[in-house]
Design an enzyme around this catalytic site. Structure first.
Site, PDB file in Angstrom:
ATOM      1  N   ASP A 413       0.876  -1.157   0.022  1.00 41.59           N
ATOM      2  CA  ASP A 413      -0.072   0.089   0.024  1.00 41.59           C
ATOM      3  C   ASP A 413       0.884   1.220   0.030  1.00 41.59           C
ATOM      4  OD1 ASP A 413      -2.680   1.380   0.419  1.00 41.59           O
ATOM      5  OD2 ASP A 413      -1.801   1.904   2.121  1.00 41.59           O
ATOM      6  N   GLU A 466       1.050  -0.552  -5.201  1.00 43.58           N
ATOM      7  CA  GLU A 466      -0.083   0.375  -5.474  1.00 43.58           C
ATOM      8  C   GLU A 466       0.811   1.744  -5.596  1.00 43.58           C
ATOM      9  OE1 GLU A 466      -3.680   3.111  -3.576  1.00 43.58           O
ATOM     10  OE2 GLU A 466      -1.805   2.412  -2.200  1.00 43.58           O
TER      11      GLU A 466
END
Length: 732
Positions: A413, A466
């Site tokens: 993330d 990401e």
């Protein structure tokens, strides 16, 4: 044995004694436990609140001698003529306790372990730090160890010592800044924390264990001693099956899930892992998805963060059951042929005082300077990747999930927030790197090292970034200057395509390039096309709600868009609820609105997604071009006037191909000629306008090619393009 009281305290200075009594002593083993003195062995124990203590010979169980009160605060002492294995019989106001003396055991951690911790290369950290169930000299118990190099004193506290930090101070291993203590007769299930005195003598709020493998469910915050018993996996064939590279070349269709809100029972109770294995796993298999991606399941204090602000990077959240329950869920996924990807958050952590923040009274895991160490967007702290122990902590966390829990991949993330020192900061709010630039060089090296180690130790595992910017080489190998990820979310494609499909069809012709732009860079990285949870929260509405037009047109737009996505190069990801056209945006406190499947339009979209997955998994032409440019051609890229897009996808040897044509207007196009590479009869495999999906039923069926050149190809098809629809045809 007659011993003067002064002899019980021989060699113990006044200041040291009071430091022990007041819970400030940093070297408890220098006072407590067995010590040779004047030809005898003096044993000292500090047990505030105890009424009496007896020294028992371990072999026979006989009472050797009662302890004398060496100090009224709770310090007891006894003498033995010669050293022996002994136990303590402690009399408390509410009963007796028999146990070994924690301070009778020698050094616990080996020098190699300590060296690797300091070097940041101890990749099995949860087997060294934290709470480890073990036996020493046939005595069962738990070894506690924690990294807190700047602390004056660290104690382990729990129900077993009434959460009294004076009772069990730990031994400092100076070379690594690690504190250790073996607690006899403790067992899995015990709650515990660490009580730490900072460098200035202040007692900090009791801290949860950074390397705990189990935790209390929020809002409780204690760590829990996890069992060392291994889960009995039944997924050997899965784990020894395809390599990572084989999986990357094949179909990857990901169903993104928030475990707590996929399905809730009446009353709002979330399903646990065992129940999810019985409900979610069969559903995902029936729908044809290849993977489940779980939003972060590491222990996190605030449910509204959806797990993206974790504090227990080695502990599955207790919200959905035990660690063994999670292992069972993953085992069931693998048994059903479904991989499991886990969202993992190394970018930042919350400021809760019982967590990692100023863990030993200093900026230990985070940066001291808020220009490096505080993230204003999320009000969180940023890991100090320039510190070996912190890098090692994070890499060991990643490996914990991949190795202990057989996770098939990690989606990392907020990578962009780590790569740029000025991420979301104004001028003067960030510190340049040593070359004066904005790149976070420590983060770059961290990712290279992380991915190299993961690929070395876990050949099956996929690493997914990401990363929301155009940082070059995210999916290139480190030896070629890249970060080493296997795939990257294509945030640009997601934003562009949603921006296009949200527009009224009358305006789409002016934005036609938005839908073709993605192919300019489609092969610069290995991409996943993500329609994730981020697109259906914070007032953005649901996927269905983004679509323009009346109800029929909304569903038609969404069907066409999803089929375009499944036909477009790149692996697929959709967030739960998108496959049934959930009417409202996602609410983590409520279940997906499964009752909408009573309505034909919603059930039709669900069937379409299932069929798209099936065709994608069966058709090599829809897989090969995901990462290889020779597997893709535009069939029609420039028809902005009609808002028509055509794509050709090829199998590796070009022996077969799939034609994907989208009509993004509500006007049916009859007799639309489009060039194709192969002569013969093309079969319409999917049309989003089929009645079973909720469409009008305008279909092509089997279409014979004609020797009429079009779009630079010798053959062409004469197609009917339904309104707001995408069709997929397979070559002869």
């Amino acid at each position: 044995m007659n011993v003067e009281r002064s002899e019980f305290l021989a060699g113990v200075g006044h200041d040291a004694l009071w430091a022990l009594i007041e819970g400030r002593h940093g070297d408890p083993f220098s006072i407590l436990g067995p010590h040779e003195s004047g030809g005898m062995t003096i044993v000292r124990v500090y047990l505030p609140g105890a009424e009496g203590v007896d020294l028992i010979e371990a072999a026979s169980g006989r009472v050797v001698t009662p302890f004398s009160i060496a100090h009224p605060s709770g310090l007891f002492a006894a003498a033995m003529g010669s050293r022996m294995h002994y136990r303590l019989r402690i009399t408390w106001p509410d009963g007796e306790q028999i146990t070994e003396d924690p301070y009778s055991f020698g050094l616990l951690l080996g020098e190699l372990d300590l060296h690797l911790i300091s070097e940041g290369t101890h990749y099995s950290l949860s087997r060294t730090l934290g709470a480890v169930e073990m036996a020493i000299d046939d005595v069962a118990g738990v070894r506690f160890a924690v990294w807190a190099p700047n602390a004056r004193r660290v104690s382990v506290v729990g129900d077993f010592n009434a959460w009294d930090g004076r009772r069990n101070p730990m031994r400092l291993r100076q070379s690594a800044g690690v504190w250790e203590l073996f607690m006899p007769r403790l067992a899995p299930g015990e709650r515990y924390k660490f009580e730490i005195i900072d460098p200035h003598g202040n007692c900090l709020p009791q801290k949860a264990d950074p390397v705990a493998r189990a935790s209390e469910a929020a809002p409780s915050t204690a760590s829990i001693v996890a069992s060392s018993t291994r889960f009995r996996w039944t997924d050997d064939n899965w784990m020894k099956g395809q390599s990572r590279q084989q999986r990357l070349e094949g179909p990857i269709s990901v169903y993104e899930v928030h475990a707590g809100s996929w399905l809730r029972e009446n009353g709002g109770r979330s399903l646990d892992w065992v129940e999810l294995s019985q409900r979610l796993v069969p559903y995902v298999r029936e729908m044809g998805f290849t993977h489940i991606e779980l939003l972060p399941i590491m222990e996190h204090p605030f449910g509204g963060s959806w797990g993206y602000q974790p504090l227990g990077l080695f502990a599955p959240t207790g919200r959905y059951g035990t660690p063994e329950d999670l292992a069972y869920f993953i085992d069931r996924c693998h048994g059903a042929g479904i991989g499991v990807i886990l969202d993992w958050v190394p970018a930042h952590f919350p400021t809760d005082v019982w967590g990692l923040a100023r863990f030993d009274g200093t900026a230990l895991y985070e940066h001291e300077d808020p220009r490096e160490g505080f993230h204003r967007d999320w009000n969180t702290l940023i890991y100090n990747l320039g510190r070996n122990e912190v890098k090692g902590f994070l890499i060991a966390s990643a490996l914990e999930w991949l190795e202990r829990y057989h996770i098939d991949g990690l989606r990392v993330d907020a990578v962009a927030s780590m790569l740029y020192r000025d991420y979301s900061r104004n001028e003067g709010e960030w510190i340049p790197n040593r070359y004066g630039g904005r790149e976070n060089l420590e983060a770059v090296e961290f990712f290279k090292h992380l991915n190299s180690i993961v690929h070395e130790r876990c050949p099956h595992a996929m690493m997914i970034a990401e990363e929301s910017t155009a940082w070059p080489g995210v999916t290139k190998p480190p030896e070629e200057g890249g970060l080493g990820f296997d795939m990257k979310w294509n945030m640009g494609w997601m934003h562009d395509s949603l921006s296009y499909i949200e527009k009224d069809p009358v305006y789409r012709s002016y934005h036609h390039g938005t839908m073709t732009f993605g192919m300019i860079y489609a092969y610069s990285e290995r991409f996943i096309l993500p329609i994730s949870h981020d697109e259906v929260v914070y007032g953005k509405g649901s996927l269905l709600g983004k679509m323009p037009g009346d109800e029929w047109q909304k569903f038609a737009n969404l069907r066409s868009y999803l089929a375009f996505m499944w036909g477009h190069p790149g692996k697929k990801l959709i967030f739960m609820g998108g496959e049934i056209a959930q009417p409202s945006e996602w609410n983590h406190d409520a279940s997906i609105a499964w009752d909408v499947l009573d309505q034909p339009a919603h059930a039709g979209l669900q069937r379409l997604v299932k069929d798209l997955n099936g065709f994608y998994k069966d058709e090599a032409a829809l897989q090969f071009g995901d990462f290889h440019s020779e597997g893709f051609d535009w069939a029609a890229a420039d028809d902005a006037v009609n808002s028509v897009l055509g794509m050709l996808r090829y199998a590796p040897d070009r022996s077969s191909s799939v034609l994907v044509v989208s009509n993004f207007t509500p006007v049916p196009r009859y007799g639309y000629r489009i060039g194709v590479p192969q002569d013969g009869v093309w079969i319409e495999k999917v049309t989003t306008d089929a009645r079973e999906y909720g469409g009008s039923g305008l279909v092509n069926g089997a279409v014979s090619s004609e020797s009429v050149p079009a779009h630079g190809r010798p053959h062409s098809l004469w197609l009917t393009l339904p309104p707001l629809a995408t069709v997929l045809l397979k070559s002869p």
